[in-house]
Design an enzyme around this catalytic site. Structure first.
Site, short mmCIF file in Angstrom:
data_model
loop_
_atom_site.label_atom_id
_atom_site.label_comp_id
_atom_site.label_asym_id
_atom_site.label_seq_id
_atom_site.Cartn_x
_atom_site.Cartn_y
_atom_site.Cartn_z
N LEU A 31 48.69 38.07 35.43
CA LEU A 31 47.55 37.97 36.32
C LEU A 31 47.87 38.67 37.62
O LEU A 31 48.94 38.45 38.22
CB LEU A 31 47.20 36.50 36.60
CG LEU A 31 46.98 35.59 35.38
CD1 LEU A 31 46.51 34.22 35.84
CD2 LEU A 31 45.98 36.20 34.40
N CYS A 32 46.96 39.53 38.08
CA CYS A 32 47.10 40.20 39.37
C CYS A 32 48.43 40.96 39.43
O CYS A 32 48.76 41.72 38.53
CB CYS A 32 46.94 39.18 40.49
SG CYS A 32 46.66 39.92 42.12
N VAL A 33 49.25 40.73 40.48
CA VAL A 33 50.52 41.44 40.59
C VAL A 33 51.61 40.83 39.72
O VAL A 33 52.77 41.25 39.78
CB VAL A 33 50.99 41.52 42.06
CG1 VAL A 33 50.07 42.43 42.86
CG2 VAL A 33 51.06 40.14 42.70
N GLY A 34 51.24 39.88 38.86
CA GLY A 34 52.17 39.44 37.83
C GLY A 34 52.50 40.56 36.87
O GLY A 34 53.45 40.48 36.08
N THR A 83 46.45 46.06 37.54
CA THR A 83 46.91 45.08 38.52
C THR A 83 45.91 45.12 39.67
O THR A 83 44.89 45.82 39.59
CB THR A 83 48.34 45.40 38.99
OG1 THR A 83 48.81 44.32 39.82
CG2 THR A 83 48.40 46.68 39.79
#
Length: 312
Positions: free
Chosen positions: A102-105, A122
């Site tokens: 998720l996102c910058v994961g 991202t």
């Protein structure tokens, strides 16, 4: 029952952590049974989550046997990934576990090598950094999520909800996913992609590069009917050299860069002026309103009118 392991890394972003926990925990099957069991896993007993410290009930062993592993974003996406976490994620992938970021994961997931050769996304602000740190990953900054089958990535913030709902639909069908979407007060499918949320009115230029002056000139001349030969002449190079330099320094071609810069400027004008769509199309260099509408929708996923209603 489908088991989801949510990996809480150090400096985890609380919003990203809570999204899969809430969405999957609240999902119910038609007969009322829960669709998912959720495990929160961490490498250490306590995890720094910025505003608070959390204690995860599972260690990294919680990833073993899970059907899905979710990697939320972290405050510092460039932080090195510990060998233990890297090995746990690789082992899960080797066992056939679905892994989603998720996102910058996407950054810690990319650090495992599991995204090599794959398309990924991202948060749009971090897309350039992801591409620079992991050139072996095909970074797409415009979409809400990317599904490669067993490896999935989502864009910024609320796009994590889109990805979770997408996985629920894959697991249990549209009816269960639609019910989960209603509980989250979210549409099951949002119109458009991440590109519509990008706030700068031109595509980023590499500072200090050979192209910096040329890109500034292009931004000042978006309304002109420019050809590749025109741009090459302005730069004082052959078209072949120009294309190579653009590929090396911007990751795209001169005309693709120009089209995106025009769309970014159009977004800014749609947000800040009352000019007609036809006038804005002409202001940013499109020869006809139809061409402008088609290009705008292909880039942002929505029509100029829809974009203006949303952000104007």
């Amino acid at each position: 029952m489908h088991t989801v392991a949510v990996l809480a890394l150090d400096r985890v972003i609380p919003f990203d952590l809570s999204t899969p926990i809430e969405v999957f925990s609240r999902t119910r099957l038609p007969d009322g049974r829960p669709g998912y069991q959720v495990r929160v896993c961490a490498e250490r007993d306590e995890v720094d989550a910025g505003a608070f410290v959390l204690r995860a009930p599972w260690g990294l062993e919680g990833l073993r046997g899970a059907d899905t592993v979710v990697v939320p974003g972290v405050a510092d996406p460039t932080a090195p990934l510990s060998p233990a976490v890297r090995d746990a994620l690789r082992s899960a992938a080797a066992e056939g576990t679905r892994i989603a970021s998720l996102c910058v994961g996407t950054f810690p997931l990319a650090a495992t090598g599991l995204l090599d050769g794959l398309r990924a996304t991202t948060h749009w602000q971090a897309a350039g950094l992801l591409a620079a740190l992991h050139p072996e990953v095909d970074v797409d900054p415009d979409v809400l999520y990317v599904d490669n089958g067993r490896i999935l990535t989502s864009a910024g913030a609320a796009a994590g909800l889109d990805l979770c709902l997408h996985m629920i639909r894959r697991d249990y069908g549209s009816a269960v996913a639609a019910d989960a979407a209603r509980l989250s007060v979210m549409p099951l499918e949002r119109e458009g992609g991440q590109a519509q949320f990008i706030v700068h009115d031109h595509t980023p230029a590499p500072r200090g590069s050979e192209l910096e002056a040329l890109l500034a000139w292009l931004r000042e001349n978006l309304a002109r009917d420019l050809t590749l030969a025109d741009i090459a002449a302005r730069s004082g190079t052959s078209t072949r050299t120009l294309i190579r330099r653009f590929r090396d320094q911007t990751g795209t071609t001169p005309l693709q860069w120009l089209h995106r810069a025009r769309i970014r400027r159009a977004q800014h004008l749609l947000e800040t002026t009352e000019h007609s769509v036809e006038r804005i199309g002409a202001q940013v260099g499109f020869g006809s309103p139809t061409t402008f509408r088609d290009r705008f929708k292909r880039t942002t996923g929505v029509s100029p009118q829809t974009y203006r209603r949303t952000f104007g």
